[in-house]
Design a protein around this motif. Sequence first.
Motif, PDB file in Angstrom:
ATOM      1  N   LEU A 205      14.147 -37.969 -26.538  1.00  0.00           N
ATOM      2  CA  LEU A 205      15.196 -36.975 -26.261  1.00  0.00           C
ATOM      3  C   LEU A 205      16.573 -37.526 -26.639  1.00  0.00           C
ATOM      4  N   ARG A 206      16.776 -38.814 -26.352  1.00  0.00           N
ATOM      5  CA  ARG A 206      18.052 -39.446 -26.717  1.00  0.00           C
ATOM      6  C   ARG A 206      18.286 -39.315 -28.232  1.00  0.00           C
ATOM      7  N   GLU A 207      17.265 -39.648 -28.999  1.00  0.00           N
ATOM      8  CA  GLU A 207      17.380 -39.573 -30.468  1.00  0.00           C
ATOM      9  C   GLU A 207      17.635 -38.148 -30.932  1.00  0.00           C
ATOM     10  N   GLN A 208      16.887 -37.232 -30.338  1.00  0.00           N
ATOM     11  CA  GLN A 208      16.996 -35.824 -30.742  1.00  0.00           C
ATOM     12  C   GLN A 208      18.388 -35.275 -30.398  1.00  0.00           C
ATOM     13  N   CYS A 209      18.906 -35.641 -29.229  1.00  0.00           N
ATOM     14  CA  CYS A 209      20.248 -35.184 -28.832  1.00  0.00           C
ATOM     15  C   CYS A 209      21.300 -35.777 -29.766  1.00  0.00           C
ATOM     16  N   ASP A 210      21.146 -37.043 -30.121  1.00  0.00           N
ATOM     17  CA  ASP A 210      22.099 -37.668 -31.045  1.00  0.00           C
ATOM     18  C   ASP A 210      22.059 -36.962 -32.404  1.00  0.00           C
ATOM     19  N   ALA A 211      20.844 -36.667 -32.857  1.00  0.00           N
ATOM     20  CA  ALA A 211      20.703 -36.046 -34.178  1.00  0.00           C
ATOM     21  C   ALA A 211      21.281 -34.631 -34.185  1.00  0.00           C
ATOM     22  N   CYS A 212      21.204 -33.938 -33.042  1.00  0.00           N
ATOM     23  CA  CYS A 212      21.603 -32.526 -33.002  1.00  0.00           C
ATOM     24  C   CYS A 212      22.969 -32.305 -32.371  1.00  0.00           C
ATOM     25  N   GLY A 213      23.627 -33.364 -31.921  1.00  0.00           N
ATOM     26  CA  GLY A 213      24.953 -33.206 -31.308  1.00  0.00           C
ATOM     27  C   GLY A 213      24.902 -32.441 -30.004  1.00  0.00           C
ATOM     28  N   CYS A 214      23.926 -32.754 -29.163  1.00  0.00           N
ATOM     29  CA  CYS A 214      23.916 -32.109 -27.837  1.00  0.00           C
ATOM     30  C   CYS A 214      23.883 -33.177 -26.740  1.00  0.00           C
ATOM     31  N   ALA A 215      24.284 -32.759 -25.549  1.00  0.00           N
ATOM     32  CA  ALA A 215      24.455 -33.713 -24.445  1.00  0.00           C
ATOM     33  C   ALA A 215      23.136 -33.899 -23.704  1.00  0.00           C
ATOM     34  N   LEU A 216      22.767 -35.159 -23.505  1.00  0.00           N
ATOM     35  CA  LEU A 216      21.582 -35.458 -22.695  1.00  0.00           C
ATOM     36  C   LEU A 216      22.047 -35.662 -21.250  1.00  0.00           C
ATOM     37  N   ILE A 217      21.514 -34.824 -20.352  1.00  0.00           N
ATOM     38  CA  ILE A 217      21.889 -34.912 -18.932  1.00  0.00           C
ATOM     39  C   ILE A 217      20.699 -35.451 -18.148  1.00  0.00           C
ATOM     40  N   PHE A 218      20.914 -36.543 -17.426  1.00  0.00           N
ATOM     41  CA  PHE A 218      19.878 -37.015 -16.504  1.00  0.00           C
ATOM     42  C   PHE A 218      20.247 -36.523 -15.109  1.00  0.00           C
ATOM     43  N   GLY A 229      14.466 -47.977  -6.744  1.00  0.00           N
ATOM     44  CA  GLY A 229      14.549 -49.439  -6.771  1.00  0.00           C
ATOM     45  C   GLY A 229      15.596 -49.987  -7.717  1.00  0.00           C
ATOM     46  N   THR A 230      16.211 -49.103  -8.518  1.00  0.00           N
ATOM     47  CA  THR A 230      17.394 -49.474  -9.300  1.00  0.00           C
ATOM     48  C   THR A 230      18.449 -48.424  -8.984  1.00  0.00           C
ATOM     49  N   LEU A 231      19.730 -48.749  -9.223  1.00  0.00           N
ATOM     50  CA  LEU A 231      20.761 -47.802  -8.804  1.00  0.00           C
ATOM     51  C   LEU A 231      20.534 -46.448  -9.473  1.00  0.00           C
ATOM     52  N   PHE A 232      20.280 -46.474 -10.790  1.00  0.00           N
ATOM     53  CA  PHE A 232      19.909 -45.257 -11.506  1.00  0.00           C
ATOM     54  C   PHE A 232      18.445 -45.402 -11.921  1.00  0.00           C
ATOM     55  N   ALA A 233      17.668 -44.347 -11.724  1.00  0.00           N
ATOM     56  CA  ALA A 233      16.243 -44.423 -12.060  1.00  0.00           C
ATOM     57  C   ALA A 233      16.054 -44.727 -13.541  1.00  0.00           C
ATOM     58  N   SER A 234      16.944 -44.167 -14.373  1.00  0.00           N
ATOM     59  CA  SER A 234      16.773 -44.309 -15.819  1.00  0.00           C
ATOM     60  C   SER A 234      17.032 -45.727 -16.313  1.00  0.00           C
ATOM     61  N   GLU A 235      17.666 -46.568 -15.477  1.00  0.00           N
ATOM     62  CA  GLU A 235      17.842 -47.974 -15.877  1.00  0.00           C
ATOM     63  C   GLU A 235      16.493 -48.597 -16.246  1.00  0.00           C
ATOM     64  N   GLN A 236      15.433 -48.147 -15.582  1.00  0.00           N
ATOM     65  CA  GLN A 236      14.110 -48.737 -15.813  1.00  0.00           C
ATOM     66  C   GLN A 236      13.512 -48.304 -17.145  1.00  0.00           C
ATOM     67  N   THR A 237      14.168 -47.338 -17.802  1.00  0.00           N
ATOM     68  CA  THR A 237      13.641 -46.848 -19.079  1.00  0.00           C
ATOM     69  C   THR A 237      14.462 -47.336 -20.260  1.00  0.00           C
ATOM     70  N   GLY A 238      15.641 -47.882 -19.991  1.00  0.00           N
ATOM     71  CA  GLY A 238      16.505 -48.358 -21.073  1.00  0.00           C
ATOM     72  C   GLY A 238      17.201 -47.235 -21.835  1.00  0.00           C
ATOM     73  N   VAL A 239      17.114 -46.002 -21.337  1.00  0.00           N
ATOM     74  CA  VAL A 239      17.740 -44.874 -22.032  1.00  0.00           C
ATOM     75  C   VAL A 239      18.982 -44.447 -21.261  1.00  0.00           C
ATOM     76  N   THR A 240      20.080 -44.228 -21.973  1.00  0.00           N
ATOM     77  CA  THR A 240      21.348 -43.836 -21.338  1.00  0.00           C
ATOM     78  C   THR A 240      21.687 -42.401 -21.709  1.00  0.00           C
ATOM     79  N   PRO A 241      21.998 -41.584 -20.721  1.00  0.00           N
ATOM     80  CA  PRO A 241      22.349 -40.194 -21.032  1.00  0.00           C
ATOM     81  C   PRO A 241      23.840 -40.063 -21.339  1.00  0.00           C
ATOM     82  N   ASP A 242      24.269 -38.847 -21.659  1.00  0.00           N
ATOM     83  CA  ASP A 242      25.702 -38.567 -21.814  1.00  0.00           C
ATOM     84  C   ASP A 242      26.314 -38.189 -20.466  1.00  0.00           C
ATOM     85  N   MET A 243      25.474 -37.662 -19.576  1.00  0.00           N
ATOM     86  CA  MET A 243      25.948 -37.322 -18.230  1.00  0.00           C
ATOM     87  C   MET A 243      24.840 -37.598 -17.216  1.00  0.00           C
ATOM     88  N   TYR A 244      25.250 -38.109 -16.066  1.00  0.00           N
ATOM     89  CA  TYR A 244      24.357 -38.192 -14.908  1.00  0.00           C
ATOM     90  C   TYR A 244      24.835 -37.167 -13.893  1.00  0.00           C
TER      91      TYR A 244
END
Length: 390
Positions: A205-218, A229-244
């Motif tokens: 989704l990160r790649e697709q949002c970058d390619a299409c110019g849209c915001a990834l919201i977690f 168990g981590t401050l943000f759940a997505s930290e465990q995936t290594g993927v960063t959104p544009d908005m939390y």
Amino acid sequence: MTIPATSADATALLGVYARVGPLFVAGEGSELIAEDGTRYLDFVAGIAVNALGYNSPVIRDAVLRALDAGLIHVSNLYRTEPGERLAAELTKSLGGGGQAFFCNSGAEANEGAFKFARKWSKKTDIVAFSGSFHGRLFASLAATDRPDYRRPFEPLLAGVQIVPLGDVEAAQQAITADRTAAVIIEPVQGEGGVRPVPAEFLAFLREQCDACGCALIFDEVQCGLGRTGTLFASEQTGVTPDMYTLAKPLGGGLPMGAILVSDAIAAALAPGDHATTFGGGPFVATVAHDVVRTIAEPEFLAAVRAKGAWLGDRLQRLAASSALVREARGRGLMWGLELNEVAAPIVAAARERQLLVLTAGPTVLRIVPPLTITREDLERGVTILGEVLA
Ligand SMILES: Cc1ncc(COP(=O)(O)O)c(C=O)c1O
């Protein structure tokens, strides 16, 4: 602890909730106390809100300090320190950069994030996923995969598409450069059945949002702020959104939501683009600051991970030994037991044994205790659950 006498009567409350069970008058640690003095072990935590448990000294101190300052509300017309400190704390925890907008609930946070995505992308449409829950307002409900919740209130926000979770091809078709403003996803789905989303799908989704110019919201309203168990759940995936988007535990039980936006999105927003009267007022922000500081401590998060690993192991064993349980899924202190039948009677049977659990969809039992729960209390609850399931 003194338990206040009550003369409560629910008949004047609008009947949109099917409230059950006892009348609760007090709380302590991981227990709620009913008017007759019965203590209930709480694996619900106000629906994943009461991360620090009941009567937390952290929250007590913060509330008293906020009261002593004499400022409950000032409005966003003027500067106050607590909101600024909280914004700095949240953005610091993301490694610096970005900005925060404060609101009053999870649905509001998602509605705001959709507006920000539209302004930044200059596009309109939103892509969400099967099993999602993003709130009950007109845009967040449109992105929520619960047709029975949506139907009586249609038409909702137009241009929202719900795509099967994990289906790369369907997502590729739905996310387009000419129309899609935002893609919203819970890294661990909550209401839809406690489903951790594979890291590879989030990366796609990160790649697709970058390619299409849209915001990834977690949407980390439920799975964020230490729950997994981590401050943000997505930290465990290594993927960063544009908005939390955040809410539930943020205000320590006071109503509060937040949208954390990237610098690029922040740069597209100007005074007047969005607002809310109460958001980030000094009272709630003082409490939220101390909640975030407490949860973000490495030892606190390590304890959540250790207790979560123990709980996960016990629930997997329960799933293997019980004919009623098909699967145990979760991360940290956010778990779901997929049953072979409807979960509501199990919730009621557990309550009769003074254990509070909740559902996540019709056939999933959800377990989201306070993050401060002791190993002994976890063990006590799992034992009761095992007896009920047997
Ligand atoms: C993932 C997620 N997003 C949004 C919401 C909506 O939050 P609120 O009820 O504070 O509007 C919820 C509530 O359960 C949620 O779990």
